[in-house]
Scaffold this motif. Structure first.
Motif, mmCIF file in Angstrom:
data_model
loop_
_atom_site.group_PDB
_atom_site.id
_atom_site.type_symbol
_atom_site.label_atom_id
_atom_site.label_comp_id
_atom_site.label_asym_id
_atom_site.label_seq_id
_atom_site.Cartn_x
_atom_site.Cartn_y
_atom_site.Cartn_z
ATOM 1 N N LYS A 17 -2.085 1.888 -1.980
ATOM 2 C CA LYS A 17 -2.881 1.245 -0.913
ATOM 3 C C LYS A 17 -2.595 -0.055 -0.714
ATOM 4 N N GLU A 19 -1.733 -2.036 1.572
ATOM 5 C CA GLU A 19 -2.185 -2.868 2.800
ATOM 6 C C GLU A 19 -3.634 -3.307 2.506
ATOM 7 N N GLN A 20 -4.416 -2.885 1.625
ATOM 8 C CA GLN A 20 -5.821 -3.488 1.073
ATOM 9 C C GLN A 20 -5.609 -4.653 0.364
ATOM 10 N N LYS A 22 -4.244 -8.611 -0.621
ATOM 11 C CA LYS A 22 -3.395 -9.791 -0.441
ATOM 12 C C LYS A 22 -2.282 -9.919 -1.539
ATOM 13 N N GLN A 132 -11.403 -5.814 -5.230
ATOM 14 C CA GLN A 132 -10.073 -5.674 -5.453
ATOM 15 C C GLN A 132 -9.684 -6.932 -6.744
#
Length: 253
Positions: A17, A19-20, A22, A132
């Motif tokens: 994932k 896209e989640q 930065k 994250q």
């Protein structure tokens, strides 16, 4: 057994994932090569040595933690970068790279795999308000002495860590961030953690460890980040059936 490069990319993206997260570089397919893919090489960094090994065993794709095109670096394809990319393109080899998404994956990631190697339990993010979080915390069941932790790291990672000792004879709580995570030591100390493990050390890290009374272990950037990409490759082989070869290019840093 083979898969297309788009099939492998789809599996990796659905698992990690990107896209989640930065990040400081593009995650995914960085250099497009041939399809189908029969053989995949995994490694920590897309160095020339790793590429050359992939060429020597007729691999169709490479999957790494440290790829190319980092933010802040020159975008020009010259010198060392030109040679690396030229080799990939000449041999039509795909390059897949996942940086922070691989660090933080809850089971296959670098942090998770290091915890598994060391037997750390009760794992939670150190940055509790950040889903994250790249730095984790946990416990050694029953505790461990500072010397025992040095020996454990040496045995598991095949590298003797730098240890800055604190005035604590028993380590029960531990925080860690693989690779270049030394900047999180202050946060770990503020939370009362007994020991902090990462890959690298900076000059100021030692002063922080001394003044905030926390054991600090720098166990090697490469050494602490071998195991995520290795576990990811094994997962890919199990899920997709393609031959996967982990190649450990020695790096003392």
């Amino acid at each position: 057994m083979s898969v297309s490069n788009s099939q492998l990319l789809e599996l990796l993206n659905s698992l990690l994932k990107p896209e989640q997260v930065k990040d400081y570089c593009p995650n995914g397919l960085q250099v497009e090569g041939k399809t189908p893919i029969f053989k995949l090489v995994t490694g920590v960094t897309a160095s020339q040595a790793l590429i050359n090994h992939a060429v020597s065993i007729n691999a169709d794709a490479i999957l790494v933690h440290h790829g190319y095109f980092w933010s802040g670096e020159s975008p020009c394809i010259t010198g060392m970068k030109r040679k690396r990319i030229q080799t990939l393109l000449h041999h039509n080899i795909n390059l897949f790279a996942y940086h922070l998404p691989l660090d933080i994956h809850p089971t296959l990631g670098n942090n998770a795999q290091l915890a598994k190697l060391l037997g750390i339990v009760d794992i939670t993010p150190l940055q509790r308000n950040n889903p994250q979080s790249v730095v984790m915390q946990g416990k050694f069941a029953g505790g461990i002495s500072p010397t025992e932790l040095t020996h454990l790291l040496s045995n598991m990672l095949t590298k003797t860590p730098l240890h800055e000792s604190a005035n604590k004879t028993k380590i029960e709580t531990v925080a860690w961030c693989t690779g270049g995570g030394q900047s999180y030591i202050e946060l770990a100390a503020e939370k009362g953690i007994d020991a902090y493990i990462t890959g690298e050390v900076s000059e100021q890290t030692i002063h922080t460890a001394r003044e905030m009374n926390i054991h600090f272990y720098a166990a090697g950037h490469h050494a602490t980040e071998r195991y995520g990409v290795k576990a990811l490759g094994e997962y890919i082989q199990q899920e997709l059936g393609i031959e996967t070869v982990f190649v450990d290019i020695d790096n003392p840093a």
